[in-house]
Design a protein around this motif. Structure first.
Motif, PDB file in Angstrom:
ATOM      1  N   CYS A 151      -0.826  -1.505   1.412  1.00 36.57           N
ATOM      2  CA  CYS A 151       0.199  -1.589   2.457  1.00 36.57           C
ATOM      3  C   CYS A 151       1.044  -0.330   2.462  1.00 36.57           C
ATOM      4  O   CYS A 151       1.270   0.297   1.431  1.00 36.57           O
ATOM      5  CB  CYS A 151       1.109  -2.802   2.235  1.00 36.57           C
ATOM      6  SG  CYS A 151       0.272  -4.368   2.469  1.00 36.57           S
ATOM      7  N   ARG A 152       1.527   0.022   3.655  1.00 37.69           N
ATOM      8  CA  ARG A 152       2.456   1.137   3.788  1.00 37.69           C
ATOM      9  C   ARG A 152       3.824   0.704   3.281  1.00 37.69           C
ATOM     10  O   ARG A 152       4.049  -0.467   2.990  1.00 37.69           O
ATOM     11  CB  ARG A 152       2.552   1.547   5.259  1.00 37.69           C
ATOM     12  CG  ARG A 152       1.261   2.113   5.806  1.00 37.69           C
ATOM     13  CD  ARG A 152       1.461   2.580   7.264  1.00 37.69           C
ATOM     14  NE  ARG A 152       0.210   3.001   7.811  1.00 37.69           N
ATOM     15  CZ  ARG A 152      -0.624   2.209   8.489  1.00 37.69           C
ATOM     16  NH1 ARG A 152      -0.304   0.956   8.719  1.00 37.69           N
ATOM     17  NH2 ARG A 152      -1.766   2.660   8.941  1.00 37.69           N
ATOM     18  N   GLU A 153       4.740   1.654   3.196  1.00 37.63           N
ATOM     19  CA  GLU A 153       6.087   1.344   2.725  1.00 37.63           C
ATOM     20  C   GLU A 153       6.768   0.291   3.596  1.00 37.63           C
ATOM     21  O   GLU A 153       7.591  -0.478   3.110  1.00 37.63           O
ATOM     22  CB  GLU A 153       6.940   2.608   2.667  1.00 37.63           C
ATOM     23  CG  GLU A 153       6.526   3.533   1.534  1.00 37.63           C
ATOM     24  CD  GLU A 153       7.396   4.759   1.442  1.00 37.63           C
ATOM     25  OE1 GLU A 153       8.537   4.751   1.935  1.00 37.63           O
ATOM     26  OE2 GLU A 153       6.922   5.744   0.861  1.00 37.63           O
ATOM     27  N   ASP A 154       6.423   0.246   4.888  1.00 37.14           N
ATOM     28  CA  ASP A 154       7.034  -0.738   5.789  1.00 37.14           C
ATOM     29  C   ASP A 154       6.340  -2.106   5.716  1.00 37.14           C
ATOM     30  O   ASP A 154       6.697  -3.032   6.428  1.00 37.14           O
ATOM     31  CB  ASP A 154       7.049  -0.226   7.231  1.00 37.14           C
ATOM     32  CG  ASP A 154       5.656  -0.037   7.824  1.00 37.14           C
ATOM     33  OD1 ASP A 154       4.652  -0.281   7.125  1.00 37.14           O
ATOM     34  OD2 ASP A 154       5.579   0.356   9.005  1.00 37.14           O
ATOM     35  N   GLY A 155       5.340  -2.225   4.847  1.00 39.51           N
ATOM     36  CA  GLY A 155       4.645  -3.494   4.666  1.00 39.51           C
ATOM     37  C   GLY A 155       3.415  -3.661   5.530  1.00 39.51           C
ATOM     38  O   GLY A 155       2.703  -4.654   5.413  1.00 39.51           O
ATOM     39  N   ALA A 156       3.136  -2.703   6.405  1.00 36.88           N
ATOM     40  CA  ALA A 156       1.964  -2.792   7.281  1.00 36.88           C
ATOM     41  C   ALA A 156       0.680  -2.574   6.471  1.00 36.88           C
ATOM     42  O   ALA A 156       0.600  -1.671   5.640  1.00 36.88           O
ATOM     43  CB  ALA A 156       2.056  -1.763   8.399  1.00 36.88           C
ATOM     44  N   PHE A 157      -0.287  -3.417   6.715  1.00 41.51           N
ATOM     45  CA  PHE A 157      -1.572  -3.356   6.021  1.00 41.51           C
ATOM     46  C   PHE A 157      -2.354  -2.127   6.458  1.00 41.51           C
ATOM     47  O   PHE A 157      -2.378  -1.770   7.633  1.00 41.51           O
ATOM     48  CB  PHE A 157      -2.361  -4.636   6.323  1.00 41.51           C
ATOM     49  CG  PHE A 157      -3.663  -4.741   5.606  1.00 41.51           C
ATOM     50  CD1 PHE A 157      -3.710  -4.796   4.229  1.00 41.51           C
ATOM     51  CD2 PHE A 157      -4.848  -4.802   6.311  1.00 41.51           C
ATOM     52  CE1 PHE A 157      -4.914  -4.898   3.550  1.00 41.51           C
ATOM     53  CE2 PHE A 157      -6.060  -4.915   5.655  1.00 41.51           C
ATOM     54  CZ  PHE A 157      -6.093  -4.962   4.271  1.00 41.51           C
TER      55      PHE A 157
END
Length: 73
Positions: free
Chosen positions: A53-59
């Motif tokens: 996941c990215r830092e923003d929580g996006a997979f």
């Protein structure tokens, strides 16, 4: 499937010649913690979903798929 069944299946897998990533979903955080403690030995790699996941929580599906296809972490 309960935690004991999961442990048995993965122990059988680790004793075989098969080598591909396994994806395991747990019902509770306690089961996850027990699993990690039980299997965190030798060359076993246990990656959580947030690893992909990215830092923003996006997979990041492309990184997930690449890791599985290349059997790397």
């Amino acid at each position: 499937m309960n935690l004991d069944s999961i442990k048995k299946r993965i122990t059988t897998y680790l004793s075989s010649t098969k080598r591909w990533p396994l994806i395991v979903d747990f019902h509770t955080r306690k089961d996850l913690a027990d699993f990690i403690e039980y299997f965190s030995v030798g060359d076993n790699k246990i990656l959580s979903a947030d690893h992909f996941c990215r830092e923003d929580g996006a997979f990041k599906p492309e990184e997930f798929i690449n890791t599985i296809e290349n059997n790397e972490s």
